[in-house]
Scaffold this active site. Structure first.
Site, short mmCIF file in Angstrom:
data_model
loop_
_atom_site.label_atom_id
_atom_site.label_comp_id
_atom_site.label_asym_id
_atom_site.label_seq_id
_atom_site.Cartn_x
_atom_site.Cartn_y
_atom_site.Cartn_z
N ASP A 101 -5.62 -2.77 -3.18
CA ASP A 101 -4.59 -2.29 -2.27
C ASP A 101 -3.87 -3.71 -1.62
O ASP A 101 -4.90 -4.51 -1.41
CB ASP A 101 -5.47 -1.51 -0.98
CG ASP A 101 -4.28 -1.13 -0.09
OD1 ASP A 101 -3.83 -1.61 0.88
OD2 ASP A 101 -4.04 0.25 -0.31
N SER A 110 0.69 -1.09 0.00
CA SER A 110 0.07 0.08 0.10
C SER A 110 0.87 1.28 -0.06
O SER A 110 1.94 1.38 -0.74
CB SER A 110 -0.92 0.05 1.30
OG SER A 110 -2.06 0.90 0.99
#
Length: 285
Positions: free
Chosen positions: A160, A36
């Protein structure tokens, strides 16, 4: 030596302070693993593992509001949501930022070996980007569900990396690294409590999903491997644990960087002192 950089949106500013503390002491990685927002921070260091690169990263973070990343008005967010039906923000500003920093750089051309993780929608599994265009890999790893759109790479859609491995310590342990520095955004060092409200139910459930692989890795150490979890410097009762996307959250960047820098510098100094004392004791024997 591996650097592991976890996810956490705007809270990723803490990792900048940790990187500054590490680089000031000449601690440089042989491998960088990111998830991320940690994929973005890690890419900067993997491209140029020097203190000067951390200074550029700090400037980038401080200027995020002006660059338009997660800074849309509520009206603009609603417009994006109505058009897309899946997310609040376009990733155009983030893509532009990454392209200015990295251009057409490929992962295999970075100064330090680098990997970042994303969640494949079609395969419902984690995917580690170890080759190919760096910008696409970081965008995929940073595609927060509901906030940013899925990213199409090689015929697959990605979300993500925090969905599958938010703080990828296990990957570092499996890599053969003998020393691992864990850079994170702060929530993992705050114990969870049983939820008391509907909102807390969602938060606790998310945190368990986010932390369980990290906790498992720490509880199952590999012989001969040192793992250092750097501190953010946030007090135990701190309310600065939510990402707070938008201008309000981005306004806390300088404070977060400085807190983590001071706390991590103190941690590293204490660790170095302990090593020196151990060497002295060994010579005395």
């Amino acid at each position: 030596m591996a650097f592991v950089l976890g996810g956490g949106g705007p809270l990723g500013a803490y990792e900048v302070g940790m990187l500054k503390a590490l680089m000031e002491r000449g601690i440089q990685p042989d491998l960088v693993l990111g998830s991320s927002v940690g994929a973005l921070n890690g890419a900067m260091v993997a491209a140029d593992p020097q203190l000067e690169a951390v200074a550029r990263l700090e400037h980038l973070w401080v200027s995020l509001r002006e660059r338009g990343v997660f800074a849309d008005t509520l009206f603009a967010q609603m417009g994006t949501a109505l058009r897309s039906r899946t997310h609040l923000f376009s990733n155009a500003a983030l893509r532009g930022l990454l392209e200015r920093e990295f251009g057409g750089t490929r992962i295999e051309d970075l100064a330090v070996p680098y990997e970042c993780v994303a969640a494949s929608i079609e395969r419902a599994s984690e995917h580690w980007f170890t080759r190919g265009p760096l910008v696409e890999a970081v965008l995929a790893s940073s595609a927060v569900p509901g906030l940013l759109p899925p990213v199409l790479v090689g015929g697959e859609h990605y979300l993500d990396g925090g969905l599958v491995d938010s703080v990828p310590v296990g990957r570092a342990l499996a890599s053969g690294a003998t020393t691992v520095y864990v850079l994170h955004v702060g929530r993992i060092d705050h114990p969870l409590q049983a939820p008391r409200t509907p909102r807390e139910v969602a938060v606790v459930a998310f945190e368990i999903a986010r932390r369980h692989r990290f906790v498992h890795a720490l509880n199952n150490p590999v012989a001969g491997v040192e793992v250092h979890v750097l501190p953010t410097g946030t007090p135990g009762s701190s309310t600065d644990l939510r990402p707070r996307y938008g201008r309000r959250g981005l306004g806390l960047v300088r404070e977060r960087i400085e807190r983590a820098y001071q706390a991590s510098s103190a941690y590293l100094a204490k660790h170095e002192q302990g090593l020196e004392q151990g060497d002295e004791q060994g010579r005395e024997r």
